[in-house]
Design a protein around this motif. Structure first.
Motif, PDB file in Angstrom:
ATOM      1  N   HIS A 275       0.848  -1.182   0.000  1.00 41.05           N
ATOM      2  CA  HIS A 275       0.000   0.000   0.000  1.00 41.05           C
ATOM      3  C   HIS A 275       0.889   1.239   0.000  1.00 41.05           C
ATOM      4  O   HIS A 275       1.612   1.488   0.949  1.00 41.05           O
ATOM      5  CB  HIS A 275      -0.830  -0.075   1.287  1.00 41.05           C
TER       6      HIS A 275
ATOM      7  N   ALA B 108       1.787   5.329  -2.327  1.00 39.66           N
ATOM      8  CA  ALA B 108       1.434   6.237  -3.410  1.00 39.66           C
ATOM      9  C   ALA B 108       1.889   5.649  -4.745  1.00 39.66           C
ATOM     10  O   ALA B 108       3.030   5.239  -4.895  1.00 39.66           O
ATOM     11  CB  ALA B 108       2.077   7.598  -3.176  1.00 39.66           C
TER      12      ALA B 108
ATOM     13  N   GLY C 165      -3.932  10.646  -6.602  1.00 37.07           N
ATOM     14  CA  GLY C 165      -4.100   9.457  -5.773  1.00 37.07           C
ATOM     15  C   GLY C 165      -5.362   9.432  -4.935  1.00 37.07           C
ATOM     16  O   GLY C 165      -5.497   8.597  -4.041  1.00 37.07           O
TER      17      GLY C 165
ATOM     18  N   ASP D 127      -1.057   7.512   0.210  1.00 36.16           N
ATOM     19  CA  ASP D 127      -1.413   7.106  -1.151  1.00 36.16           C
ATOM     20  C   ASP D 127      -1.480   8.304  -2.098  1.00 36.16           C
ATOM     21  O   ASP D 127      -1.668   8.136  -3.301  1.00 36.16           O
ATOM     22  CB  ASP D 127      -2.782   6.423  -1.162  1.00 36.16           C
TER      23      ASP D 127
END
Length: 539
Positions: free
Chosen positions: A24, A26, A520, A533
């Motif tokens: 998990h 960006a 994102g 993210d």
């Protein structure tokens, strides 16, 4: 909104074969030119009541905690289960789960995050001494002895969790719960630092004291002004994090928040003022983000107070709410009328609309008047009560509209608003007649909505209790296949439609403004947003 997510299927595969999904972080498209200053300013609705994961019960707090902490798993951009501190996991029977923790997971002070931290955290969450408003969350998946510990019948160290070694964490459930792993991205299951809590007590969440294990660490907290978090250099996936600093602003007025957004002071709003939605849709359609949300907006009745202990009164007030007007005219952002607790958007279960939802509003109003008369209320003896809501422009508009609908029945309503912390305390103490509530699923499964109405549920503010309903929800945890569970869920909704402990009003959507340079931003069905993210594009 009927399109379905794949979360439960992903979960079952991961549970059966071991979670080993994409990390998990960006995901910046190739060729993207990033802004030199990676700072994000988010509107966050209200002043957080706490930053302690085990003292939390609201989205305001959870939004910040998702940046500060990381659980065994995370919730992906589409609601899918992704590895967090656990890089993989397995189960053979959906009762005994083994999680393998990544060896490079660290606290913001550089200490390793171990299985012992999760043992401490899970035990702390159920320990009555902690006073967690979400202790029930550990009871729902039937973690061994959770119910007895919460009831004070067994010590916290008898909970069905174990550190096999520093990097192997085991959980033993009493029943086979196939969706258990999906529950573990919730704040209540986050690890917390034992030695820091022992050193500082309740003050462990203050800037300078707080140690966390997420992509960010607490930098500053100015009450009623802002909460600042900055990159945690010890976070295991820090190399993939782009945003350096995030500021959360507790702006209660949606209009004030939008004005600050338009002035360039806020990059993402918490929500949208109803009356300016159409204007923004016309003027800034690319910045207006509306996504489906697994949640229901409703009013709860205090069933421990007369006359709300009378199902006829509760049903009359529920019938008299014109949901189409509220969803389309008052809200008008894509919300849909709600006639049940479980929204259509939930994964794997299609709620059956109750019979009364098929009647016209005129027919419902006539039934409502008859029910009130039967309960002893009418022109000579009007029903009078207070409607409580937490301070918010949108909640006020709904309350004013519903009060006018009730007025047609001869009901006299006084509106009472309280700021977030006071409102939560008032609900907890049961000091209300009828109150505004909203419930967002903690994981994408119907039980996360329906469990709310169980007798022992910590957020069952109206203190509704029906042994048959409790039994159905208990039995649902014995069903491994979706069809068997869904049959019980449908029966549970039928009981709620008869008893009417709550008045469902509309199904949520998330509607907020997001600057075009924020990359994102996900369409997460639980609105689980992680700053790690996201990224800021040069603009």
């Amino acid at each position: 909104m009927t399109h379905k997510k794949t979360m439960i299927n992903t979960l079952l595969l991961a549970a059966l074969f071991g979670g080993a999904s994409q990390a998990h972080a960006a995901d910046v498209p190739a060729g993207t030119k990033l802004a030199p200053e990676q700072v994000l300013v988010k509107g966050n609705g209200s002043e957080p009541a706490t930053l302690d994961p085990h003292k939390t019960e609201g989205t305001v707090e959870s939004n910040i905690q998702r940046d500060l902490f990381e659980g065994l798993v995370s919730s992906g951009p589409k609601g899918e289960v992704l590895p967090g501190v656990a890089e993989s996991w397995e189960t053979k029977d959906n009762k005994h789960f083994v999680f393998h923790l990544r060896k490079d997971a660290k606290w913001s002070n550089g200490d390793p995050v171990t299985a012992h931290d999760f043992v401490f955290a899970f035990q702390r969450a159920v320990d009555p001494k902690t006073g967690s408003p979400y202790s029930w969350y550990m009871e729902i998946p039937t973690i061994v002895n959770a119910s007895e510990i919460i009831a004070g019948k067994k010590p916290a160290d008898t909970l069905g969790v174990k550190a096999v070694d520093d990097h192997t964490f085991e959980v033993q459930l009493e029943k086979a719960i196939p969706y258990f792993v999906s529950m573990l991205s919730h704040t209540t299951t986050y690890p917390v630092p034992k030695k820091v809590i022992e050193q500082f007590g309740d003050k462990w969440t203050q800037p300078g004291n707080m140690v966390s294990n997420g992509a960010y660490q607490l930098k500053d907290w100015v009450v009623n002004e802002r909460v600042d978090v900055e990159r945690n250099p010890h976070y295991w996936n820090n190399a993939k994090t782009v945003i350096n600093k995030v500021t959360y602003l507790p702006i209660q007025s949606t209009n004030a928040e939008l004005n600050r957004y338009l002035a360039g002071e806020v990059d993402m709003t918490y929500q949208m003022p109803i009356e300016r939605f159409k204007q923004m849709k016309k003027e800034k359609p690319d910045e207006l983000k509306v996504t489906g949300y697994v949640g229901t907006y409703y009013y709860t009745f205090n069933t421990k107070r007369k006359p709300y202990d009378d199902a006829r009164v509760r049903t009359a007030l529920t019938y008299a709410i014109d949901r189409n007007v509220i969803a389309d005219k008052v809200m008008g952002q894509g919300q849909t009328p709600s006639y049940a607790l479980v929204p259509d958007f939930v994964d794997g279960f299609k709620p059956v609309a109750p019979e009364w939802s098929k009647l016209s509003q005129a027919e419902l109003d006539a039934k409502a008047k008859a029910l009130l008369a039967e309960a002893g209320y009418g022109p000579g003896n009007p029903l009078k009560f207070e409607l409580l809501y937490n301070t918010d422009d949108n909640h006020k508009k709904v309350a004013v509209a519903v009060a006018s609908m009730w007025k047609k029945l001869g009901v006299q309503v006084s509106l009472v608003n309280q700021e977030w912390k006071t409102y939560l305390e008032t609900l907890k103490q049961g000091q209300f007649d009828v109150a505004r509530r909203g419930w967002i699923a903690d994981y994408n499964e119907a039980s996360s909505m329906l469990d709310l109405m169980q007798t022992t549920h910590g957020n069952n503010d109206g203190k509704y209790s029906n042994p048959t309903f409790d039994k159905l929800m208990d039995e649902s945890r014995d069903q491994v296949d979706d069809a068997s569970r869904n049959k019980l869920y449908a029966q549970a909704e039928e009981i709620l439609a008869k008893d009417m402990p709550i008045a469902p009003i509309y199904q949520y959507v998330t509607a907020r403004m997001v600057k075009p340079y924020v990359g994102g931003y996900p369409a997460n069905p639980l609105d689980n947003l992680y700053s790690k993210d996201m990224y800021v594009v040069a603009h």
